[in-house]
Write a protein that holds these residues in place. Structure first.
Motif, PDB file in Angstrom:
ATOM      1  N   GLU A   1       0.820  -1.213   0.000  1.00 55.41           N
ATOM      2  CA  GLU A   1       0.000   0.000   0.000  1.00 55.41           C
ATOM      3  C   GLU A   1       0.852   1.260   0.000  1.00 55.41           C
ATOM      4  OE1 GLU A   1      -3.301  -0.020   2.824  1.00 55.41           O
ATOM      5  OE2 GLU A   1      -2.916  -2.145   3.151  1.00 55.41           O
ATOM      6  N   THR A   2       2.130   1.135   0.357  1.00 57.55           N
ATOM      7  CA  THR A   2       2.988   2.314   0.471  1.00 57.55           C
ATOM      8  C   THR A   2       3.936   2.475  -0.706  1.00 57.55           C
ATOM      9  OG1 THR A   2       2.898   2.232   2.884  1.00 57.55           O
ATOM     10  CG2 THR A   2       4.724   3.458   1.909  1.00 57.55           C
ATOM     11  N   CYS A   3       4.703   1.416  -1.025  1.00 59.21           N
ATOM     12  CA  CYS A   3       5.725   1.556  -2.071  1.00 59.21           C
ATOM     13  C   CYS A   3       5.359   0.870  -3.379  1.00 59.21           C
ATOM     14  CB  CYS A   3       7.074   1.055  -1.568  1.00 59.21           C
ATOM     15  SG  CYS A   3       7.195  -0.755  -1.369  1.00 59.21           S
ATOM     16  N   GLY A   4       4.251   0.109  -3.391  1.00 58.58           N
ATOM     17  CA  GLY A   4       3.800  -0.516  -4.626  1.00 58.58           C
ATOM     18  C   GLY A   4       4.460  -1.824  -4.975  1.00 58.58           C
ATOM     19  N   THR A   5       5.343  -2.325  -4.133  1.00 56.65           N
ATOM     20  CA  THR A   5       6.000  -3.613  -4.394  1.00 56.65           C
ATOM     21  C   THR A   5       4.966  -4.728  -4.522  1.00 56.65           C
ATOM     22  OG1 THR A   5       8.028  -2.997  -3.248  1.00 56.65           O
ATOM     23  CG2 THR A   5       7.555  -5.346  -3.414  1.00 56.65           C
ATOM     24  N   VAL A   6       5.130  -5.592  -5.520  1.00 57.49           N
ATOM     25  CA  VAL A   6       4.286  -6.774  -5.689  1.00 57.49           C
ATOM     26  C   VAL A   6       5.111  -7.996  -5.303  1.00 57.49           C
ATOM     27  CG1 VAL A   6       3.019  -8.210  -7.331  1.00 57.49           C
ATOM     28  CG2 VAL A   6       2.891  -5.707  -7.485  1.00 57.49           C
ATOM     29  N   ALA A   7       4.560  -8.830  -4.433  1.00 56.22           N
ATOM     30  CA  ALA A   7       5.302  -9.992  -3.951  1.00 56.22           C
ATOM     31  C   ALA A   7       4.380 -11.198  -3.852  1.00 56.22           C
ATOM     32  CB  ALA A   7       5.917  -9.692  -2.576  1.00 56.22           C
ATOM     33  N   PRO A   8       4.926 -12.407  -4.026  1.00 58.28           N
ATOM     34  CA  PRO A   8       4.101 -13.612  -3.901  1.00 58.28           C
ATOM     35  C   PRO A   8       3.669 -13.835  -2.455  1.00 58.28           C
ATOM     36  CG  PRO A   8       6.404 -14.196  -4.175  1.00 58.28           C
ATOM     37  CD  PRO A   8       6.321 -12.723  -4.389  1.00 58.28           C
ATOM     38  N   LEU A   9       2.502 -14.432  -2.288  1.00 59.63           N
ATOM     39  CA  LEU A   9       2.024 -14.788  -0.960  1.00 59.63           C
ATOM     40  C   LEU A   9       2.707 -16.074  -0.496  1.00 59.63           C
ATOM     41  CD1 LEU A   9      -1.818 -14.141  -1.306  1.00 59.63           C
ATOM     42  CD2 LEU A   9      -0.112 -12.676  -0.209  1.00 59.63           C
ATOM     43  N   PRO A  10       2.792 -16.283   0.811  1.00 54.02           N
ATOM     44  CA  PRO A  10       3.323 -17.546   1.317  1.00 54.02           C
ATOM     45  C   PRO A  10       2.401 -18.706   0.942  1.00 54.02           C
ATOM     46  CG  PRO A  10       3.181 -15.881   3.061  1.00 54.02           C
ATOM     47  CD  PRO A  10       2.419 -15.361   1.878  1.00 54.02           C
TER      48      PRO A  10
ATOM     49  N   THR B   1      -1.053 -16.223   6.951  1.00 53.28           N
ATOM     50  CA  THR B   1      -1.943 -15.512   7.864  1.00 53.28           C
ATOM     51  C   THR B   1      -1.973 -14.050   7.438  1.00 53.28           C
ATOM     52  OG1 THR B   1      -1.362 -16.977   9.688  1.00 53.28           O
ATOM     53  CG2 THR B   1      -2.404 -14.888  10.254  1.00 53.28           C
ATOM     54  N   PRO B   2      -3.084 -13.598   6.866  1.00 53.84           N
ATOM     55  CA  PRO B   2      -3.125 -12.208   6.397  1.00 53.84           C
ATOM     56  C   PRO B   2      -3.237 -11.235   7.577  1.00 53.84           C
ATOM     57  CG  PRO B   2      -5.255 -13.273   6.086  1.00 53.84           C
ATOM     58  CD  PRO B   2      -4.320 -14.332   6.579  1.00 53.84           C
ATOM     59  N   PRO B   3      -2.850  -9.967   7.350  1.00 57.64           N
ATOM     60  CA  PRO B   3      -2.311  -9.433   6.099  1.00 57.64           C
ATOM     61  C   PRO B   3      -0.798  -9.610   6.027  1.00 57.64           C
ATOM     62  CG  PRO B   3      -2.589  -7.654   7.661  1.00 57.64           C
ATOM     63  CD  PRO B   3      -3.083  -8.905   8.346  1.00 57.64           C
ATOM     64  N   PRO B   4      -0.243  -9.737   4.831  1.00 53.50           N
ATOM     65  CA  PRO B   4       1.209  -9.828   4.711  1.00 53.50           C
ATOM     66  C   PRO B   4       1.860  -8.457   4.860  1.00 53.50           C
ATOM     67  CG  PRO B   4       0.208  -9.845   2.551  1.00 53.50           C
ATOM     68  CD  PRO B   4      -0.929  -9.821   3.537  1.00 53.50           C
ATOM     69  N   GLY B   5       3.127  -8.450   5.231  1.00 53.48           N
ATOM     70  CA  GLY B   5       3.900  -7.219   5.281  1.00 53.48           C
ATOM     71  C   GLY B   5       4.801  -7.108   4.070  1.00 53.48           C
TER      72      GLY B   5
ATOM     73  N   ALA C   1       5.447  -2.179   5.200  1.00 49.35           N
ATOM     74  CA  ALA C   1       4.081  -1.647   5.290  1.00 49.35           C
ATOM     75  C   ALA C   1       3.069  -2.750   4.969  1.00 49.35           C
ATOM     76  CB  ALA C   1       3.913  -0.485   4.324  1.00 49.35           C
ATOM     77  N   PRO C   2       1.805  -2.560   5.344  1.00 47.77           N
ATOM     78  CA  PRO C   2       0.787  -3.560   5.001  1.00 47.77           C
ATOM     79  C   PRO C   2       0.621  -3.696   3.488  1.00 47.77           C
ATOM     80  CG  PRO C   2      -0.028  -2.017   6.659  1.00 47.77           C
ATOM     81  CD  PRO C   2       1.255  -1.450   6.137  1.00 47.77           C
ATOM     82  N   MET C   3       0.250  -4.904   3.064  1.00 46.50           N
ATOM     83  CA  MET C   3       0.007  -5.165   1.647  1.00 46.50           C
ATOM     84  C   MET C   3      -1.464  -5.515   1.449  1.00 46.50           C
ATOM     85  SD  MET C   3       3.405  -7.357   0.606  1.00 46.50           S
ATOM     86  CE  MET C   3       3.462  -6.818  -1.109  1.00 46.50           C
ATOM     87  N   ARG C   4      -1.992  -5.180   0.292  1.00 44.63           N
ATOM     88  CA  ARG C   4      -3.369  -5.482  -0.084  1.00 44.63           C
ATOM     89  C   ARG C   4      -3.370  -6.565  -1.145  1.00 44.63           C
ATOM     90  NH1 ARG C   4      -6.044  -1.546  -4.403  1.00 44.63           N
ATOM     91  NH2 ARG C   4      -6.503  -3.580  -5.295  1.00 44.63           N
TER      92      ARG C   4
END
Length: 244
Positions: free
Chosen positions: A128-137, A143-147, A153-156
């Motif tokens: 939500e802050t820097c726009g990085t896209v990353a795979p989920l575990p 266990t959401p939400p991922p960091g 920062a929190p991810m959506r």
């Protein structure tokens, strides 16, 4: 146009563009967004689970919904439609392009490479802050939400929600591919969601052939060259393997 002529046009095409919707993944057991709203989730409207406002109001509930869908699609497997389109990509090489409205990642898991996911992907999250896209575990340990792995920062969920624009570069690439296509395939989509549904019309305006694969008539049907009335796997098989 007849089925034989549609087959011939597809076989001869140097440039093929494909748009897929929920019908392409239905045979993998993946329900549409609305069909998945059963049990506990039946009391929610789509806008309660898939909009920026809903996420701001109740991120925990939105993440619980998407974590469940992520688990479901991870367990699903690509079906024959995904594999046939991956084979068509290998045959056409750089002349092939696929745009999908699906968020399940099954085209890539079937071997597809020349593709864009217009509505995002359930297996990734976006900061939500820097726009990085990353795979989920792994879904069993998630266990959401991922960091965010970059800034913490929190991810959506990395999904295009109601009221949001499609990713600009992906839409531009898809539009260009459909404008340049000799043949476009519209597979398993109702033609109701724009701007994705408008891609077929780009090919028609440029003089190309547009073939629909869908068991039902859609809003696009009157504007297309030919329709194969069947589910995605059998419809594509009829176009690609006429002897089967």
């Amino acid at each position: 146009m007849t089925l034989e002529q549609a087959r011939a046009a597809l076989a001869a095409a140097r440039r093929v563009a494909v748009l897929t919707g929920a019908g392409a993944s239905a045979e993998s057991g993946i329900p549409t967004f609305r069909d998945a709203q059963t049990g506990h989730w039946a009391r929610f409207r789509p806008e309660d689970l898939a909009s920026p406002d809903a996420y701001r109001r109740d991120p925990e509930t939105v993440w619980a919904w998407y974590a469940g869908r992520y688990r479901d699609v991870t367990q699903a497997q690509p079906n024959e439609a995904h594999h046939l389109l991956a084979r068509l990509e290998r045959e056409k090489g750089d002349g092939f392009f696929l745009a999908t409205q699906n968020v399940d990642g099954l085209h890539a898991r079937a071997g597809g490479e020349r593709l864009v996911e217009l509505h995002g992907n359930l297996s990734t999250a976006r900061c939500e802050t820097c726009g990085t896209v990353a795979p989920l575990p792994d879904p069993e340990t998630f266990t959401p939400p991922p960091g965010c792995p970059v800034c913490a920062a929190p991810m959506r969920p990395n999904i295009v929600w109601f009221g949001e624009f499609l990713p600009e570069l992906a839409l531009e690439a898809a539009t260009r591919a459909f404008e340049e296509a000799d043949v476009a395939l519209i597979v398993g989509t109702s033609g109701q969601v724009y701007p994705a549904a408008g891609l077929a019309l780009e090919t028609r305006r440029a003089g190309g052939v547009v073939i629909e694969v869908n068991p039902d008539e859609t809003e696009l049907t009157p504007y297309l060259t030919y329709s194969v009335r069947d589910v995605a796997s059998r419809g594509l098989l009829a176009l690609l393997d006429p002897t089967d």
